[in-house]
Scaffold this active site. Structure first.
Site, PDB file in Angstrom:
ATOM      1  N   TYR A 111     -26.910 -16.382   2.350  1.00 18.34           N
ATOM      2  CA  TYR A 111     -25.803 -16.748   1.470  1.00 18.34           C
ATOM      3  C   TYR A 111     -26.352 -17.003   0.056  1.00 18.34           C
ATOM      4  O   TYR A 111     -27.404 -17.638  -0.089  1.00 18.34           O
ATOM      5  CB  TYR A 111     -25.135 -18.000   2.028  1.00 18.34           C
ATOM      6  CG  TYR A 111     -24.034 -18.547   1.166  1.00 18.34           C
ATOM      7  CD1 TYR A 111     -22.830 -17.881   1.036  1.00 18.34           C
ATOM      8  CD2 TYR A 111     -24.201 -19.741   0.471  1.00 18.34           C
ATOM      9  CE1 TYR A 111     -21.824 -18.378   0.239  1.00 18.34           C
ATOM     10  CE2 TYR A 111     -23.191 -20.258  -0.325  1.00 18.34           C
ATOM     11  CZ  TYR A 111     -22.006 -19.568  -0.437  1.00 18.34           C
ATOM     12  OH  TYR A 111     -21.014 -20.063  -1.228  1.00 18.34           O
ATOM     13  N   LYS A 201     -14.861 -22.126   5.869  1.00 17.71           N
ATOM     14  CA  LYS A 201     -14.450 -20.779   6.235  1.00 17.71           C
ATOM     15  C   LYS A 201     -13.601 -20.813   7.515  1.00 17.71           C
ATOM     16  O   LYS A 201     -12.499 -21.306   7.488  1.00 17.71           O
ATOM     17  CB  LYS A 201     -15.695 -19.894   6.360  1.00 17.71           C
ATOM     18  CG  LYS A 201     -16.712 -20.088   5.224  1.00 17.71           C
ATOM     19  CD  LYS A 201     -16.167 -19.693   3.862  1.00 17.71           C
ATOM     20  CE  LYS A 201     -17.014 -20.172   2.699  1.00 17.71           C
ATOM     21  NZ  LYS A 201     -18.411 -19.795   2.721  1.00 17.71           N
TER      22      LYS A 201
HETATM   23  C1  PLP Z   1     -19.606 -20.303   2.111  1.00 19.74           C
HETATM   24  C2  PLP Z   1     -20.890 -20.199   2.819  1.00 19.74           C
HETATM   25  C3  PLP Z   1     -21.868 -21.198   2.704  1.00 19.74           C
HETATM   26  C4  PLP Z   1     -21.700 -22.401   1.791  1.00 19.74           C
HETATM   27  O1  PLP Z   1     -20.619 -23.195   2.193  1.00 19.74           O
HETATM   28  P1  PLP Z   1     -19.709 -24.057   1.144  1.00 19.74           P
HETATM   29  O2  PLP Z   1     -18.751 -24.721   2.073  1.00 19.74           O
HETATM   30  O3  PLP Z   1     -19.084 -23.095   0.202  1.00 19.74           O
HETATM   31  O4  PLP Z   1     -20.615 -25.005   0.453  1.00 19.74           O
HETATM   32  C5  PLP Z   1     -23.033 -21.049   3.429  1.00 19.74           C
HETATM   33  N1  PLP Z   1     -23.246 -19.983   4.218  1.00 19.74           N
HETATM   34  C6  PLP Z   1     -22.333 -18.989   4.349  1.00 19.74           C
HETATM   35  C7  PLP Z   1     -22.627 -17.829   5.226  1.00 19.74           C
HETATM   36  C8  PLP Z   1     -21.126 -19.077   3.655  1.00 19.74           C
HETATM   37  O5  PLP Z   1     -20.237 -18.091   3.779  1.00 19.74           O
END
Ligand code: PLP
Length: 391
Positions: A111, A201
């Site tokens: 990420y 997510k």
């Molecule tokens: C969005 C995301 C993150 C970070 O998460 P946040 O809630 O935006 O801080 C880490 N890893 C993956 C694969 C992501 O999609």
């Protein structure tokens, strides 16, 4: 019990008369019995559960605890520790790793935020960048953590968790399993010590809550709770309630969106404006045969390379109507974004090349809309990109 049943009932064993978990917003708790409160605060400072009083919300909160127990049950781990965002969880994991040793091994692609945090040196960790095949070469005496992500963001590259765990030897492996959710993949079953989710997510699943969570064993759990007490970054109880509720529909949301994604990936693959589709069921996308063995299904995320490069990608982003052009993923509605220009912009150009994040790459997060409506939208947007591909 089946994962679908755990999703509905997990973390709900202490409700008493209530049918739905209550939301406890107290920042402080009554401590009339001073010696008992002192014992409780000592236990929590060691990263253990409270002995009676929660004392203070940064130390413990019952609403947050219920979500954490439910998520741990879904991942098949002893516990989980939650944070205000995925990046707060990544940061906590790295700070917990520092308690063990100052060197970590990171497997790209990761990420963008994780990559940048490791690269910028803010936390003072020594980082070795590896591929899944070179992890063993980078393990040292002071290595405390190996970090990988599968399916990886945004390329959908699949990493064999068992192989990385074997290469890491005694060193703990953390797997960012955000794209898979516990519905499609349980990294702890394959030897991962820590499972990371951006709860922002799929777990929340409706685009209205930020969270991060680490599912793990009791030893790492204690370290992670200690870090959380020391640095804050706690998950808010309202967010925890929303996440806990979201878990109940996670399996059906993931399966329904996955059915849509599978159909769209196939239609995209034969579209004249498309150079290639990266999706676990596509030829060459699962070289280690992890589908079925590690990953129960191909998931809801698609990466598509357009023949027309940046101009075509820009055109599609501007022309979609039902898809929302926006970063993030895992919501009920479908989103589309350009990794090189947005989420992975802060990752250096080398890293972009290594991770094959080109200027014509778009990432789709497929939601729960009707699949034909989604295809109509993509098809009309791609029609605009086609003339650019011909150039
Ligand atoms: C969005 C995301 C993150 C970070 O998460 P946040 O809630 O935006 O801080 C880490 N890893 C993956 C694969 C992501 O999609």
């Amino acid at each position: 019990m089946s994962p679908d049943t755990v999703a509905v009932h997990g973390g709900r064993d202490d409700l008493g008369e209530a049918h739905v978990p209550p939301i406890d917003l107290s920042t402080t708790y009554r401590t009339p019995d001073l010696p008992a409160a002192t014992a409780s605060i000592d236990a929590m400072a060691d990263g253990q559960p409270p002995m009676g009083s929660s004392v203070y919300q940064r130390l413990h909160n019952p609403t947050v605890d219920r979500f954490e127990r439910a998520l741990a049950q879904m991942e098949g781990t002893a516990c989980s520790v939650s944070y205000a965002s995925g990046m707060a969880a990544v940061t906590a994991a790295l700070l917990a790793a520092k308690m063990v040793g100052n060197h970590v091994v990171a497997v790209r692609p990761l990420y963008g935020g994780t990559d940048h945090l490791l690269q910028c040196g803010l936390l003072g960790l020594e980082v070795s960048w590896a591929t899944p095949d070179t992890v063993a070469d980078h393990i040292r005496e002071d290595t405390s953590l190996v970090i990988c992500e599968t399916p990886a963001n945004p390329t959908l590259q699949l990493v064999d968790i068992r192989a990385v765990v074997a290469a890491a030897g005694d060193v703990a492996v953390m797997v960012d399993s955000t794209f898979a959710t516990p519905v499609l993949q349980r990294p702890a079953d394959h030897g991962a010590a820590i499972v990371l989710h951006s709860g922002t997510k799929f777990l929340g699943g409706h685009g209205d809550v930020m969270a991060g969570v680490l599912a793990t064993d009791d030893v790492w759990g204690a370290r992670l709770r200690q870090v959380r007490i020391l640095t804050g970054g706690n998950l808010h109880p309202m967010a925890a309630y929303t996440l806990h509720r979201g878990l109940q529909t996670l399996p059906i949301r993931v399966r329904a969106a996955q059915a849509n994604a599978r159909a769209l990936a196939e239609r995209l693959a034969s579209h004249p404006a498309v150079a290639g589709v990266r999706y676990p069921t596509m030829p060459g996308c699962d070289p280690h045969h992890l589908l079925g063995r590690q990953l129960k299904g191909p998931g809801t995320m698609i990466a598509v390379d357009l023949l027309g490069g940046y101009e075509a990608a820009r055109g599609v982003m501007a022309a979609v109507g039902l898809f929302t052009p926006a970063v993030s993923l895992g919501s009920t509605d479908s989103l589309i974004q350009h990794p090189a220009g947005l989420t992975h912009r802060i990752v250096g150009e080398d890293a972009q090349a290594e991770g094959q994040i080109g200027e014509g790459l778009l990432r789709l997060s497929v939601g729960l809309e009707d699949v034909d409506d989604l295809w109509s939208d993509l098809d009309q947007a791609l029609a605009l990109a086609e003339p650019m591909a011909a150039k």
